[in-house]
Design a protein around this motif. Structure first.
Motif, PDB file in Angstrom:
ATOM      1  N   ARG A 196      27.855  35.732  30.770  1.00 52.86           N
ATOM      2  CA  ARG A 196      28.996  36.657  30.649  1.00 52.86           C
ATOM      3  C   ARG A 196      28.895  37.794  31.655  1.00 52.86           C
ATOM      4  O   ARG A 196      29.899  38.218  32.247  1.00 52.86           O
ATOM      5  N   LEU A 197      27.682  38.316  31.823  1.00 54.45           N
ATOM      6  CA  LEU A 197      27.518  39.404  32.786  1.00 54.45           C
ATOM      7  C   LEU A 197      27.837  38.927  34.198  1.00 54.45           C
ATOM      8  O   LEU A 197      28.473  39.640  34.983  1.00 54.45           O
ATOM      9  N   GLU A 198      27.364  37.733  34.512  1.00 55.41           N
ATOM     10  CA  GLU A 198      27.622  37.197  35.851  1.00 55.41           C
ATOM     11  C   GLU A 198      29.107  36.956  36.088  1.00 55.41           C
ATOM     12  O   GLU A 198      29.622  37.225  37.176  1.00 55.41           O
ATOM     13  N   GLN A 199      29.753  36.429  35.019  1.00 50.73           N
ATOM     14  CA  GLN A 199      31.128  35.995  35.214  1.00 50.73           C
ATOM     15  C   GLN A 199      32.161  37.078  34.922  1.00 50.73           C
ATOM     16  O   GLN A 199      33.259  37.061  35.498  1.00 50.73           O
ATOM     17  N   ARG A 200      31.835  38.012  34.008  1.00 45.90           N
ATOM     18  CA  ARG A 200      32.857  38.964  33.565  1.00 45.90           C
ATOM     19  C   ARG A 200      32.606  40.401  34.002  1.00 45.90           C
ATOM     20  O   ARG A 200      33.521  41.203  34.011  1.00 45.90           O
ATOM     21  N   VAL A 201      31.335  40.743  34.258  1.00 45.89           N
ATOM     22  CA  VAL A 201      31.041  42.149  34.582  1.00 45.89           C
ATOM     23  C   VAL A 201      30.733  42.339  36.055  1.00 45.89           C
ATOM     24  O   VAL A 201      31.318  43.215  36.723  1.00 45.89           O
ATOM     25  N   LEU A 202      29.819  41.533  36.568  1.00 42.18           N
ATOM     26  CA  LEU A 202      29.404  41.733  37.956  1.00 42.18           C
ATOM     27  C   LEU A 202      30.550  41.602  38.960  1.00 42.18           C
ATOM     28  O   LEU A 202      30.585  42.352  39.952  1.00 42.18           O
ATOM     29  N   PRO A 203      31.525  40.686  38.756  1.00 39.65           N
ATOM     30  CA  PRO A 203      32.642  40.646  39.715  1.00 39.65           C
ATOM     31  C   PRO A 203      33.416  41.967  39.784  1.00 39.65           C
ATOM     32  O   PRO A 203      33.807  42.407  40.874  1.00 39.65           O
ATOM     33  N   TYR A 204      33.618  42.614  38.632  1.00 41.56           N
ATOM     34  CA  TYR A 204      34.330  43.904  38.634  1.00 41.56           C
ATOM     35  C   TYR A 204      33.491  44.981  39.305  1.00 41.56           C
ATOM     36  O   TYR A 204      34.017  45.840  40.037  1.00 41.56           O
ATOM     37  N   ILE A 205      32.171  44.946  39.059  1.00 44.61           N
ATOM     38  CA  ILE A 205      31.317  45.945  39.712  1.00 44.61           C
ATOM     39  C   ILE A 205      31.333  45.746  41.222  1.00 44.61           C
ATOM     40  O   ILE A 205      31.412  46.711  42.010  1.00 44.61           O
ATOM     41  N   SER A 206      31.303  44.477  41.648  1.00 40.96           N
ATOM     42  CA  SER A 206      31.348  44.198  43.086  1.00 40.96           C
ATOM     43  C   SER A 206      32.675  44.658  43.682  1.00 40.96           C
ATOM     44  O   SER A 206      32.719  45.211  44.796  1.00 40.96           O
ATOM     45  N   ALA A 207      33.777  44.452  42.923  1.00 46.37           N
ATOM     46  CA  ALA A 207      35.085  44.890  43.396  1.00 46.37           C
ATOM     47  C   ALA A 207      35.136  46.403  43.522  1.00 46.37           C
ATOM     48  O   ALA A 207      35.679  46.956  44.499  1.00 46.37           O
ATOM     49  N   LEU A 208      34.548  47.081  42.539  1.00 46.93           N
ATOM     50  CA  LEU A 208      34.507  48.543  42.601  1.00 46.93           C
ATOM     51  C   LEU A 208      33.665  49.026  43.773  1.00 46.93           C
ATOM     52  O   LEU A 208      33.995  50.031  44.415  1.00 46.93           O
ATOM     53  N   GLU A 209      32.566  48.293  44.041  1.00 43.70           N
ATOM     54  CA  GLU A 209      31.741  48.680  45.188  1.00 43.70           C
ATOM     55  C   GLU A 209      32.537  48.604  46.479  1.00 43.70           C
ATOM     56  O   GLU A 209      32.401  49.465  47.371  1.00 43.70           O
ATOM     57  N   GLU A 210      33.384  47.592  46.609  1.00 41.36           N
ATOM     58  CA  GLU A 210      34.198  47.450  47.816  1.00 41.36           C
ATOM     59  C   GLU A 210      35.223  48.586  47.912  1.00 41.36           C
ATOM     60  O   GLU A 210      35.492  49.107  49.002  1.00 41.36           O
ATOM     61  N   GLN A 244      34.972  28.399  42.132  1.00 42.70           N
ATOM     62  CA  GLN A 244      35.188  29.837  42.289  1.00 42.70           C
ATOM     63  C   GLN A 244      34.427  30.391  43.486  1.00 42.70           C
ATOM     64  O   GLN A 244      34.448  31.580  43.728  1.00 42.70           O
ATOM     65  N   ASP A 245      33.710  29.530  44.183  1.00 41.89           N
ATOM     66  CA  ASP A 245      32.944  30.037  45.320  1.00 41.89           C
ATOM     67  C   ASP A 245      33.840  30.590  46.426  1.00 41.89           C
ATOM     68  O   ASP A 245      33.387  31.354  47.266  1.00 41.89           O
ATOM     69  N   SER A 246      35.135  30.205  46.390  1.00 41.58           N
ATOM     70  CA  SER A 246      36.054  30.715  47.420  1.00 41.58           C
ATOM     71  C   SER A 246      36.897  31.880  46.931  1.00 41.58           C
ATOM     72  O   SER A 246      37.704  32.413  47.691  1.00 41.58           O
ATOM     73  N   LEU A 247      36.732  32.300  45.647  1.00 42.32           N
ATOM     74  CA  LEU A 247      37.509  33.403  45.080  1.00 42.32           C
ATOM     75  C   LEU A 247      36.806  34.717  45.358  1.00 42.32           C
ATOM     76  O   LEU A 247      35.609  34.857  45.165  1.00 42.32           O
ATOM     77  N   SER A 248      37.612  35.680  45.775  1.00 38.75           N
ATOM     78  CA  SER A 248      37.072  37.013  46.028  1.00 38.75           C
ATOM     79  C   SER A 248      36.922  37.750  44.700  1.00 38.75           C
ATOM     80  O   SER A 248      37.476  37.332  43.682  1.00 38.75           O
ATOM     81  N   PRO A 249      36.160  38.850  44.674  1.00 38.32           N
ATOM     82  CA  PRO A 249      36.023  39.633  43.439  1.00 38.32           C
ATOM     83  C   PRO A 249      37.367  40.052  42.861  1.00 38.32           C
ATOM     84  O   PRO A 249      37.562  40.012  41.643  1.00 38.32           O
ATOM     85  N   ARG A 250      38.324  40.472  43.735  1.00 37.19           N
ATOM     86  CA  ARG A 250      39.638  40.894  43.224  1.00 37.19           C
ATOM     87  C   ARG A 250      40.380  39.709  42.629  1.00 37.19           C
ATOM     88  O   ARG A 250      41.052  39.831  41.605  1.00 37.19           O
ATOM     89  N   GLU A 251      40.248  38.539  43.295  1.00 31.96           N
ATOM     90  CA  GLU A 251      40.908  37.347  42.751  1.00 31.96           C
ATOM     91  C   GLU A 251      40.292  36.946  41.398  1.00 31.96           C
ATOM     92  O   GLU A 251      41.001  36.531  40.480  1.00 31.96           O
ATOM     93  N   LEU A 252      38.969  37.094  41.257  1.00 27.80           N
ATOM     94  CA  LEU A 252      38.321  36.820  39.979  1.00 27.80           C
ATOM     95  C   LEU A 252      38.804  37.767  38.895  1.00 27.80           C
ATOM     96  O   LEU A 252      38.989  37.378  37.739  1.00 27.80           O
TER      97      LEU A 252
END
Length: 309
Positions: A196-210, A244-252
């Motif tokens: 869950r952390l990998e799929q639901r939390v880390l993508p948002y954190i990565s998006a925020l980092e950008e 999902q390897d081609s989806l960006s953090p925002r797309e996720l």
């Protein structure tokens, strides 16, 4: 001191009276003076003498031996035989009754007194030994019973201990199985949290980092947040699942909102972008998922679990 009580068994009444006088002069108590075997048994039962002095003639030897056996067996009364000279065969029959003494006529008063005193001493000694043996036997029986009871109790204790050990071993096996099951459950929970952390939390954190790249203190705060998340549960190096390897953090992030049933307008307000930009992202996602030129509903496709955001 009590005088010894003596029973006289003599068929010749003159000799019996003389013998009684001698015994009385020696300060013994004559408790009975009888002539027959039947009278002797009656007197013995009634008076219970300490000793019997019995005349045994050659002609009455069998009756005398029989009477002596009865007196000894039934009343524990020892016997002194007064006899005429006997041959070896007669002596052998007399010996079978184990008399205290055997005086051949004629005998002196001193011989009679010595025989009586020795016989009384031997009787007293035999009684003491008999009582000692009886007490010893009682102790042996008591100790044997006590030992037997202890052995039975130890066997019961051993049985209970054996049963307790078996129960403990069964409990340990059950506990080990529970621990193993629990470990599996904990591992599954950890894996779920990690996923869950990998799929639901880390993508948002990565998006925020950008979005906040180069801005402080936002960059530092997001870095601290990401570190805290990574320490919560050991997380493997972040990797995007298949498709999902081609989806960006925002797309996720948009995929997650679509799965929650958010509309294009709601997503635009939530992400602070225009509805047209959201539509463009939706088209990119459909293209990357191979849904271009199909009538497949994007939300339905995402809901069946083919893509986890």
């Amino acid at each position: 001191m009590d005088r010894a009580r003596i029973l006289i068994v003599e068929g010749d009444r003159c000799l019996a009276a003389d013998l009684e006088d001698r015994l009385t002069a020696m300060e013994y108590e004559v408790c009975g003076n009888v002539a027959s075997e039947k009278e002797a048994l009656t007197a013995a039962e009634r008076t219970r003498p300490d000793l019997a002095v019995m005349d045994v003639g050659i002609r009455r030897i069998e009756a005398g031996v029989s009477l002596a056996r009865i007196l000894d067996k039934r009343f524990a009364i020892p016997v002194i035989y007064l006899t005429a000279p006997m041959d070896d065969m007669t002596i052998g029959r007399v010996k079978q009754t184990a008399p205290m003494a055997c005086l051949a006529k004629p005998f002196s008063p001193d011989d009679l007194k010595a025989a009586i005193e020795v016989s009384l001493f031997r009787k007293t000694r035999d009684l003491i030994q008999k009582k000692s043996l009886e007490r010893l036997e009682e102790k042996m029986i008591y100790r044997s019973r006590k030992l037997y009871a202890e052995i039975l109790e130890r066997k019961k204790i051993e049985t209970r201990l054996k049963r307790a050990v078996e129960e403990l071993e069964n409990a340990n096996r059950a506990l080990a199985a529970m621990v193993d099951t629990r470990e599996i459950e904990i591992q599954a929970i950890r894996e779920t949290i990690r996923s869950r952390l990998e799929q639901r939390v880390l993508p948002y954190i990565s998006a925020l980092e950008e979005e906040v790249a180069g801005r402080e203190p936002e960059t530092t705060t997001i870095g601290l947040l990401k570190g805290a998340v990574m320490k919560t549960v050991p997380i493997k190096k972040y990797s995007i699942p298949p498709f999902q390897d081609s989806l960006s953090p925002r797309e996720l992030k948009i995929v997650d909102l679509i799965k929650e049933g958010k509309s294009t307008k709601q997503i635009s307000r939530y992400m602070n972008i225009s509805p047209g930009t959201v539509s463009a992202y939706r088209n990119k996602i459909r293209k990357k998922l191979g849904l271009i030129n199909t009538k497949t509903n994007l939300r339905s496709f995402l809901a069946i679990g083919r893509v986890s955001a």
